[in-house]
Design a protein around this motif. Structure first.
Motif, PDB file in Angstrom:
ATOM      1  N   LEU A 189       0.794  -1.235   0.000  1.00 35.84           N
ATOM      2  CA  LEU A 189       0.000   0.000   0.000  1.00 35.84           C
ATOM      3  C   LEU A 189       0.824   1.281   0.000  1.00 35.84           C
ATOM      4  O   LEU A 189       0.239   2.369   0.031  1.00 35.84           O
ATOM      5  CB  LEU A 189      -0.927   0.004   1.230  1.00 35.84           C
ATOM      6  N   LEU A 190       2.141   1.201  -0.017  1.00 33.93           N
ATOM      7  CA  LEU A 190       2.923   2.441   0.029  1.00 33.93           C
ATOM      8  C   LEU A 190       2.641   3.363  -1.162  1.00 33.93           C
ATOM      9  O   LEU A 190       2.542   4.584  -0.984  1.00 33.93           O
ATOM     10  CB  LEU A 190       4.416   2.110   0.110  1.00 33.93           C
ATOM     11  N   PRO A 191       2.498   2.851  -2.407  1.00 33.40           N
ATOM     12  CA  PRO A 191       2.136   3.774  -3.503  1.00 33.40           C
ATOM     13  C   PRO A 191       0.785   4.451  -3.287  1.00 33.40           C
ATOM     14  O   PRO A 191       0.633   5.646  -3.580  1.00 33.40           O
ATOM     15  CB  PRO A 191       2.118   2.858  -4.731  1.00 33.40           C
ATOM     16  N   LEU A 192      -0.192   3.701  -2.767  1.00 33.97           N
ATOM     17  CA  LEU A 192      -1.512   4.286  -2.518  1.00 33.97           C
ATOM     18  C   LEU A 192      -1.443   5.331  -1.405  1.00 33.97           C
ATOM     19  O   LEU A 192      -2.056   6.404  -1.496  1.00 33.97           O
ATOM     20  CB  LEU A 192      -2.501   3.172  -2.151  1.00 33.97           C
ATOM     21  N   ILE A 193      -0.670   5.052  -0.354  1.00 33.90           N
ATOM     22  CA  ILE A 193      -0.513   6.024   0.733  1.00 33.90           C
ATOM     23  C   ILE A 193       0.186   7.277   0.229  1.00 33.90           C
ATOM     24  O   ILE A 193      -0.177   8.407   0.589  1.00 33.90           O
ATOM     25  CB  ILE A 193       0.259   5.375   1.894  1.00 33.90           C
ATOM     26  N   THR A 194       1.181   7.107  -0.621  1.00 36.50           N
ATOM     27  CA  THR A 194       1.873   8.258  -1.205  1.00 36.50           C
ATOM     28  C   THR A 194       0.921   9.103  -2.037  1.00 36.50           C
ATOM     29  O   THR A 194       0.985  10.340  -2.001  1.00 36.50           O
ATOM     30  CB  THR A 194       3.042   7.758  -2.079  1.00 36.50           C
ATOM     31  N   LYS A 195       0.023   8.453  -2.746  1.00 37.59           N
ATOM     32  CA  LYS A 195      -0.952   9.200  -3.558  1.00 37.59           C
ATOM     33  C   LYS A 195      -1.889  10.014  -2.671  1.00 37.59           C
ATOM     34  O   LYS A 195      -2.217  11.161  -2.983  1.00 37.59           O
ATOM     35  CB  LYS A 195      -1.755   8.222  -4.416  1.00 37.59           C
ATOM     36  N   VAL A 196      -2.317   9.417  -1.548  1.00 34.22           N
ATOM     37  CA  VAL A 196      -3.165  10.165  -0.607  1.00 34.22           C
ATOM     38  C   VAL A 196      -2.419  11.378  -0.062  1.00 34.22           C
ATOM     39  O   VAL A 196      -2.969  12.478   0.058  1.00 34.22           O
ATOM     40  CB  VAL A 196      -3.625   9.241   0.533  1.00 34.22           C
ATOM     41  N   ALA A 197      -1.125  11.197   0.276  1.00 36.67           N
ATOM     42  CA  ALA A 197      -0.330  12.315   0.795  1.00 36.67           C
ATOM     43  C   ALA A 197      -0.146  13.400  -0.256  1.00 36.67           C
ATOM     44  O   ALA A 197      -0.156  14.603   0.060  1.00 36.67           O
ATOM     45  CB  ALA A 197       1.015  11.801   1.279  1.00 36.67           C
ATOM     46  N   ASP A 198       0.021  12.994  -1.531  1.00 36.36           N
ATOM     47  CA  ASP A 198       0.140  13.998  -2.598  1.00 36.36           C
ATOM     48  C   ASP A 198      -1.145  14.787  -2.766  1.00 36.36           C
ATOM     49  O   ASP A 198      -1.126  15.994  -3.033  1.00 36.36           O
ATOM     50  CB  ASP A 198       0.509  13.303  -3.910  1.00 36.36           C
ATOM     51  N   LEU A 199      -2.277  14.109  -2.634  1.00 38.46           N
ATOM     52  CA  LEU A 199      -3.558  14.838  -2.674  1.00 38.46           C
ATOM     53  C   LEU A 199      -3.655  15.812  -1.508  1.00 38.46           C
ATOM     54  O   LEU A 199      -4.164  16.935  -1.659  1.00 38.46           O
ATOM     55  CB  LEU A 199      -4.726  13.852  -2.625  1.00 38.46           C
ATOM     56  N   ARG A 200      -3.161  15.381  -0.350  1.00 35.23           N
ATOM     57  CA  ARG A 200      -3.272  16.218   0.858  1.00 35.23           C
ATOM     58  C   ARG A 200      -2.544  17.542   0.712  1.00 35.23           C
ATOM     59  O   ARG A 200      -2.976  18.570   1.251  1.00 35.23           O
ATOM     60  CB  ARG A 200      -2.722  15.416   2.043  1.00 35.23           C
ATOM     61  N   PRO A 209       8.988  12.088   3.100  1.00 38.74           N
ATOM     62  CA  PRO A 209       9.844  12.946   3.933  1.00 38.74           C
ATOM     63  C   PRO A 209       9.128  14.236   4.323  1.00 38.74           C
ATOM     64  O   PRO A 209       8.234  14.718   3.615  1.00 38.74           O
ATOM     65  CB  PRO A 209      11.057  13.226   3.033  1.00 38.74           C
ATOM     66  N   LEU A 210       9.521  14.780   5.483  1.00 39.33           N
ATOM     67  CA  LEU A 210       8.845  15.970   6.012  1.00 39.33           C
ATOM     68  C   LEU A 210       9.116  17.212   5.175  1.00 39.33           C
ATOM     69  O   LEU A 210       8.251  18.096   5.071  1.00 39.33           O
ATOM     70  CB  LEU A 210       9.291  16.211   7.463  1.00 39.33           C
ATOM     71  N   ASN A 211      10.309  17.340   4.599  1.00 38.15           N
ATOM     72  CA  ASN A 211      10.662  18.499   3.760  1.00 38.15           C
ATOM     73  C   ASN A 211      10.490  19.818   4.505  1.00 38.15           C
ATOM     74  O   ASN A 211       9.882  20.767   3.992  1.00 38.15           O
ATOM     75  CB  ASN A 211       9.819  18.519   2.473  1.00 38.15           C
ATOM     76  N   ARG A 256       5.598  18.693   4.502  1.00 40.99           N
ATOM     77  CA  ARG A 256       4.531  17.818   5.011  1.00 40.99           C
ATOM     78  C   ARG A 256       4.475  17.918   6.535  1.00 40.99           C
ATOM     79  O   ARG A 256       4.559  16.911   7.250  1.00 40.99           O
ATOM     80  CB  ARG A 256       4.777  16.371   4.594  1.00 40.99           C
ATOM     81  N   ALA A 257       4.322  19.127   7.023  1.00 38.36           N
ATOM     82  CA  ALA A 257       4.242  19.314   8.475  1.00 38.36           C
ATOM     83  C   ALA A 257       2.990  18.681   9.058  1.00 38.36           C
ATOM     84  O   ALA A 257       2.924  18.442  10.272  1.00 38.36           O
ATOM     85  CB  ALA A 257       4.273  20.806   8.806  1.00 38.36           C
ATOM     86  N   PHE A 258       1.990  18.372   8.240  1.00 34.59           N
ATOM     87  CA  PHE A 258       0.756  17.771   8.746  1.00 34.59           C
ATOM     88  C   PHE A 258       0.981  16.361   9.270  1.00 34.59           C
ATOM     89  O   PHE A 258       0.108  15.792   9.931  1.00 34.59           O
ATOM     90  CB  PHE A 258      -0.311  17.745   7.648  1.00 34.59           C
ATOM     91  N   LEU A 259       2.154  15.762   8.991  1.00 33.94           N
ATOM     92  CA  LEU A 259       2.446  14.431   9.517  1.00 33.94           C
ATOM     93  C   LEU A 259       2.887  14.469  10.980  1.00 33.94           C
ATOM     94  O   LEU A 259       2.794  13.456  11.676  1.00 33.94           O
ATOM     95  CB  LEU A 259       3.546  13.767   8.678  1.00 33.94           C
ATOM     96  N   LEU A 260       3.362  15.619  11.446  1.00 36.01           N
ATOM     97  CA  LEU A 260       3.896  15.679  12.806  1.00 36.01           C
ATOM     98  C   LEU A 260       2.839  15.410  13.881  1.00 36.01           C
ATOM     99  O   LEU A 260       3.119  14.680  14.837  1.00 36.01           O
ATOM    100  CB  LEU A 260       4.562  17.045  13.039  1.00 36.01           C
ATOM    101  N   PRO A 261       1.619  15.978  13.793  1.00 37.89           N
ATOM    102  CA  PRO A 261       0.630  15.664  14.839  1.00 37.89           C
ATOM    103  C   PRO A 261       0.242  14.190  14.900  1.00 37.89           C
ATOM    104  O   PRO A 261      -0.318  13.740  15.899  1.00 37.89           O
ATOM    105  CB  PRO A 261      -0.577  16.539  14.452  1.00 37.89           C
ATOM    106  N   LEU A 262       0.541  13.418  13.829  1.00 39.22           N
ATOM    107  CA  LEU A 262       0.170  12.002  13.813  1.00 39.22           C
ATOM    108  C   LEU A 262       1.155  11.134  14.578  1.00 39.22           C
ATOM    109  O   LEU A 262       0.916   9.941  14.772  1.00 39.22           O
ATOM    110  CB  LEU A 262       0.076  11.503  12.357  1.00 39.22           C
ATOM    111  N   LEU A 263       2.293  11.711  15.005  1.00 51.04           N
ATOM    112  CA  LEU A 263       3.320  10.923  15.678  1.00 51.04           C
ATOM    113  C   LEU A 263       2.908  10.498  17.073  1.00 51.04           C
ATOM    114  O   LEU A 263       3.451   9.530  17.614  1.00 51.04           O
ATOM    115  CB  LEU A 263       4.617  11.741  15.777  1.00 51.04           C
TER     116      LEU A 263
END
Length: 1255
Positions: A438-449, A481-483, A496-503
């Motif tokens: 599922l990593l390609p699908l998860i990456t696609k969701v993150a790109d949409l985000r 990556p957070l970038n 992708r700072a929106f990933l930090l609250p998910l930690l």
């Protein structure tokens, strides 16, 4: 007689004067039966009432044998049945069993005659429900009883709602309570046969007919009633019958009734869930056929409700199929997925939501075989496995225009795929299937985000949150990556700072990832923050600060049973955590939580206790480390406990009072795993610190203000945390040290409070051998300098000491009584409640039995008194001694204490004792002291509610006149209190008995007024109930304490009737418009749209009419014809700023606080209106002038007329036009001066202005 029977009959008794015949007849019959009891000297009890009513029933049937039973509203037979239904639940079961034949002989023949009369029929049903539940296994087979039960079963389809509901409740209750030792009720098989026959009859079109108010019931109504009855009784039916019931339910969708189909699908879902929970329910042989039938009958897409139910039952069927036969279910997975997936194209939001839920359920049906097949072909462009096709289909749907409206639902399906593919193939060291597939699908969701035009960011965050929880940041951040650093920004990568609250959520990544990845990252960010602050870029510095905080908030997520704890929690990392605890208050909560999670999770996993493990997060429970690994982690943490406790003690002393509880929780967790030697060392350090500072505090001047942050108090708080882990020797030493005048009579209130808390905890722990007599003797001498704030804790200590008083030393209790009784009058509510607890604790101690050595009491030492047995009545006698107190305060407190004891021990106190207490306290109603009367009124109110009615009835002739004397006294709310007492009295004893005791005409008027108001309140409630549009008023919430509710709760019907209920607007009326139909494609004139890819980022639900169009703001400005540039004047900017600064809400709130018409609320909630002072009027006028001027400029800039003109001030015609001063060049006087005649004009008096410029 049991109180519950009396409570039931007390509601019937007052209706003897009712104008309604069906209310008056049972009350009159009840009075007659009770009169017979008094004549025959029979003790009224449930059994006596039951026997008398059976005799009355027999006599009524004998007298009407020729003409048939009379069943009118005022007739005797319905009244007997009503009273039987009210009394029988309280009759002992052996009595019912012995009279079974009599009951059946008298009542069973009545069913045909009662069928046309609903009220007596409901009474008969209630009677049979109680009787059947009381019988044993052998009596259930009697012929008359079985026939009666089948009649009740037929009534579950009756067209009358109340009859139908009552019959269904009885059948459900009977089947749910089989007689022991049976697991299923003997009637369950008969009910199942009847249900199958009724279902077949409904499906065939033939329906039962009923005679009643309706000539016939329509077929759909009978079917609806049948399904409504079937739902609650389904778990109680024999498992063998469920398969045939399932087959019948599958025929309902063919009838064409949408509601019936939806109900049938819903019941099928519950039936399938029951088959998974109960192994005796065997539906395995029908699963394949059941799935085939459901798939072959899909509903119309236009029927949203039925489609949702169909999708739900498909998901439930597959889940049950998976549990019964996983491999066969896996073979059908692709077909069922395709059938449900097509529902995502629906325009109805509820249908799409149901389809997404059903697809999530199908995800739970993935087998190991399916997952292995998908992993095997993960690199294939055209997957052939079922899971591979599902993933490819979901990936394409995110770009498909057909699924544009279903993007949130597709994201929910993706989240379920991640959740259900977390299998590691047996070992924790293996990668998850989700990571491989599922990593390609998860990456696609993150790109949409990260796309600015994507509207479903919250749903995407939820999906990425599931990915973070299942995969962990070590995996996820490798592909996403957070970038966040400058290098990434220079390269144009999207952050992708929106990933930090998910930690922050628990995940499987090791703690070493945080140490190696995030710790260096935060150090670089901190340097950037410091640089920005130095160069004055405060906003940038704040951004870095927030990012650092979000990263450290994610630290606890790494600490749940970390497998690499030994390798990661190095000395260097521990030193960093300590520095953060000392120097970074913002990051301190996250570090503290991490330290606590680190210990608690490993302790729970090492214990292998199911209850403790169940409290852990689900992701930790499903993929935990082994118990041996957890124990190794605990041993490693124990080796560091001494250092961490020292750090945490220092942090505890440095943080404020509001934050100490957070540090205290961490200390409790760490000290629980520490060695006994380390606990003892920590204890001795704290004791030394406490003694040193206690001496300093005694020699220092008296403190001013709060002292809760003193070192002495802090050391006591730490001792409270260490106390549960002390040895008995240390605990005894601590007890002796705190039971001294230096602690319990300290000038510092905080020291006193914590001193009593420590003593209480030590007594409750059982580690200290307490001599109650010695301790109580010492406490008696430590009262002089007792602080008011410490009284609650002192009472708690007394309650703990009472529990350890020996049974042969009950003579110690009288020494505690005066202090506890006076404590019930404390201003602090917590202290009062603690005093009541002491009083009740002493009562329970005395009620448990023992010996009271009266010769050991001070007042009775010389009287030669012997020993007395300890019981509740002896204790009440001791407490009532306070009624002879010298002060009204003591008498009032004693009355309150006696009230609480009567309420608490009403079932243990004899009727004679209760009568003596009531007679004694009745004398105080005529007291001239209001404090005493106030307490006595509370006692009377409680007595009417709690004591038996027969005990109070003889005293009504004295009680009613005494209360009526206070009925006109408004002070202390006596009038309202008396009125509430009379309302309870009228409900308990009836109007005639109370009214007959009123002696004076004026007093009788008071009672008449109460009765009229009460009747008016009943009429208003009845009218409100008849009006279907009005909302049912909510019941007043209880105070949470039964004694407080009885003593202080008004329960006043009249008070409620005086208030007009404003009709509340139903929430259902305010429907959102365009909730579903608002989804559309966003059009951008500057860029052509590719409808084949990226459709998800083009979808919007915003209103097209209200959307701001490009160039909309620019249209307000002038355009230079030569250059094409916009011309922006300063006045335009100022006008726009003035318009933007308008704050209507803020001004309204400010005016509410400060204006003449405003008000404020005091601490007790009372409204205090503002005074109309000159200063307040002047401030309001100045504020109005400023606001109006700003409004005027803003409206002028917008090209609109002012809505409200400024009222001209006095002398406005003399105001300078250009200068802005008060004097014109022509020598005219300032406009503050004007002729008296002008100021005294009488025209338009409403807005006339005085000479001083005032109104």
């Amino acid at each position: 007689m049991a109180d519950n029977v009396e409570t039931a009959l007390a509601k019937i008794r007052p209706h003897t004067s009712s104008a309604l015949a069906h209310q008056k007849a049972p009350a009159t019959l009840l009075r007659a039966i009770e009169a017979t009891f008094r004549e025959q000297n029979t003790e009224p009890s449930a059994t006596a009432y039951f026997a008398a009513l059976l005799t009355s029933l027999d006599g009524s049937l004998q007298s009407s044998r020729a003409s048939g039973p009379a069943l009118g509203d005022g007739d005797l037979l319905p009244a007997v049945l009503y009273l039987l239904a009210a009394v029988t639940p309280y009759v002992p079961q052996p009595v019912i069993r012995s009279h079974l034949s009599t009951i059946i002989t008298l009542t069973s023949p009545l069913f045909p005659a009662l069928s046309a009369h609903a009220p007596p029929l409901r009474s008969q049903l209630t009677l049979y429900g109680t009787v059947i539940l009381a019988l044993d296994r052998s009596q259930l087979d009697s012929q008359g009883l079985r026939q009666a039960f089948m009649t009740i079963l037929q009534l579950t389809l009756d067209p009358r709602p109340k009859v139908r509901k009552k019959a269904a409740e009885i059948v459900k209750d009977v089947l749910a309570a089989p007689p022991p030792p049976s697991l299923k009720h003997p009637y369950a098989e008969k009910v199942a046969e009847w249900v199958k026959a009724a279902l077949e009859e409904v499906c065939a079109g033939g329906l039962p007919k009923f005679k009643g108010k309706k000539a016939e019931t329509e077929g759909s109504d009978a079917a609806i009633h049948l399904l409504a009855f079937l739902r609650p009784v389904l778990p109680s039916l024999p498992s063998e019958s469920l398969s045939s019931i399932t087959s019948s339910l599958l025929l309902f969708p063919r009838l064409g009734n949408p509601y019936l189909s939806q109900s049938a699908y819903s019941i099928l879902s519950e039936l399938l869930a029951l088959s998974m929970d109960d192994p005796t329910v065997n539906l395995q042989s029908h699963m394949s056929e059941l799935l085939k039938v459901i798939l072959s009958a899909p509903p119309l897409r236009s029927d949203a409700a039925l489609t949702a139910a169909w999708a739900n039952v498909l998901g439930s069927t597959m889940l049950a199929y998976h549990q019964a036969n996983p491999e066969e279910c896996a073979a059908e997975l692709g077909k069922v997925w395709k059938a449900i997936w097509n529902l995502l194209e629906s325009s109805d939001a509820a249908t799409r939501k149901a389809a997404a839920d059903a697809l999530a359920t199908l995800g739970q049906c993935f087998t190991t075989t399916l997952i292995k097949a998908a992993v095997k072909e993960k690199s294939s462009d055209e997957p052939k496995s079922a899971i591979g096709k599902i993933i490819a289909q979901s990936t394409k749907a995110l770009d498909s225009l057909a699924y544009a409206r279903a993007i949130p639902d597709i994201l929910a399906v993706v989240a379920s795929l991640i959740e259900n593919l977390k299998s590691r193939n047996g070992s924790r060291k293996n990668t998850t299937a989700a990571e491989q597939l599922l990593l390609p699908l998860i990456t696609k969701v993150a790109d949409l985000r990260v796309q600015k035009t994507f509207e479903y960011k919250e749903t995407a965050d939820a999906t990425l949150g599931v990915a973070m929880r299942v995969l962990g940041p070590a995996v996820l951040l490798r592909v996403l990556p957070l970038n966040l650093e400058q290098v990434d920004r220079q390269a144009g990568r999207e952050p992708r700072a929106f990933l930090l609250p998910l930690l922050a959520q628990p995940h499987p990544s090791p703690l070493g990832h945080f140490v190696s990845y995030f710790v260096p990252l935060t150090e670089r960010m901190f340097e950037l923050q410091s640089t920005a602050e130095t160069e004055g870029r405060q906003s940038e510095a704040k951004v870095w600060s927030v990012l650092i905080e979000q990263i450290w908030v994610g630290l606890p997520g790494y600490c749940w049973g970390a497998p690499d704890l030994k390798q990661s929690l190095t000395a260097q990392f521990s030193q960093l955590l300590s520095q953060l605890l000392y120097g970074q208050p913002v990051l301190r909560p996250a570090v503290l939580r991490a330290l606590k999670v680190m210990v608690d999770s490993n302790v729970a996993l090492a214990s292998e206790d199911p209850d403790r493990i169940a409290k852990l997060p689900e992701s930790v429970r499903t993929d935990p480390i082994t118990a041996a690994e957890a124990q190794a982690n605990i041993d490693f943490l124990r080796s560091q406990a001494e250092s961490w406790l020292a750090v945490l003690f220092n942090v505890f002393g440095s943080v404020g009072r509001d934050n100490q509880h957070m540090v205290g929780d961490v200390i409790s967790s760490w000290i629980a795993i520490a060695d006994a030697k380390e606990v003892t060392q920590a204890y001795h350090k704290l004791v030394t610190l406490f003694k040193q500072n206690l001496v300093k505090a005694q020699s220092a001047p008296a403190p001013r203000g709060p002292t809760s942050d003193s070192v002495t108090v802090m050391s006591q708080d730490l001792l409270l945390l260490v106390l549960p882990y002390l040895s008995p020797e240390d605990a005894t030493a601590l007890f002796d040290m705190f039971l001294t005048s230096d602690v319990l009579e300290s000038r510092d209130n905080g020291v006193q409070k914590r001193g009593y808390k420590v003593l209480t905890r030590l007594v409750e722990s059982g580690k200290v051998q307490v001599d109650a007599a010695v301790v109580l003797k010492k406490l008696e001498g430590l009262v002089e300098d007792l602080a008011a704030a410490a009284k609650k804790d002192r009472f708690q200590l007394l309650a703990a000491l009472i529990a350890v008083i020996p049974q042969d030393a009950l003579h110690l209790i009288p020494s505690i009584i005066p202090e506890a009784v006076l404590g019930t009058k404390e201003p602090s509510e917590k202290a009062r409640n603690a005093a009541f607890d002491v009083i009740v604790a002493m009562g329970r101690k005395m009620a448990a039995g023992g010996v009271v050595k009266r010769q050991m009491l001070e007042d009775m030492a010389d009287d030669g008194a012997g020993e007395a047995a300890g019981n509740i009545e002896e204790y009440l006698t001791m407490v009532c001694g306070g009624l002879a107190g010298a002060s009204p305060h003591m008498i009032s407190a004693t009355v309150t204490a006696v009230s609480r004891l009567i309420f608490e021990f009403k079932n243990s106190i004899s009727a004679n004792m209760q009568s003596e207490i009531f007679t004694t306290l009745l004398v105080f109603v005529t007291s001239a002291n209001r404090e005493i009367v106030k307490s006595v009124l509370g006692f009377v109110k409680l007595a009417i509610h709690t004591m038996p009615a027969d005990l109070i009835r003889p005293h009504l002739k004295d009680l009613v006149p005494a209360l009526l004397k206070w009925s006109h006294d408004h002070k202390n709310h006596f009038k309202a209190k008396v009125r509430h007492i009379f309302e309870r009295m009228l409900r308990r004893f009836g109007w005639e008995d109370v009214y007959a005791c009123a002696q004076e005409e004026e007093a009788r008027k008071v009672l008449l007024n109460i009765k009229k108001r009460k009747d008016r309140a009943k009429r208003k409630r009845a009218n409100a109930a008849d009006d279907e549009d009005e909302d049912v008023p909510k019941a007043k919430p209880a105070a949470g304490d039964a004694f407080e509710d009885v003593l202080y709760g008004s329960e006043s019907e009249i008070e409620d009737s005086d208030e007009e209920d404003a009709p509340a607007q139903s929430a259902g009326q305010a429907k959102r418009k365009g909730k579903d139909a608002g989804a559309r494609l966003r059009v951008d004139d500057d860029e052509p749209m590719d409808l084949l890819s990226g459709a998800a980022s083009r979808v919007t639900t915003a209103n097209a009419g209200k959307r701001k169009k490009p160039g909309q703001d620019a249209a307000h400005f002038k355009i230079d014809g030569d250059t094409g540039k916009m011309v922006i004047d300063d006045s335009d900017e100022e006008g726009a700023a003035a318009a933007g600064d308008e704050d209507v809400e803020g001004n309204a709130y400010r005016e509410h606080l400060t204006s003449v018409d405003g008000f404020t609320r005091g601490p007790n909630g009372k409204i205090k209106f503002n005074k109309d002072t000159k200063k307040r009027r002047r401030e309001n006028e100045e504020a109005d002038g400023d606001i109006e001027m700003a409004d005027g400029e803003a409206q002028k800039a917008a090209g609109k007329k002012t809505k409200r003109k400024m009222e001209p001030k006095l002398g406005h015609e003399f105001k300078a036009k250009k200068a802005g001063g008060d004097v014109k060049k022509g020598g005219v006087d300032p406009y503050a001066y004007l002729s008296l005649s002008q100021a005294a004009k009488k025209q338009n008096r409403g807005s006339r202005i005085g000479i001083a410029g005032k109104r």
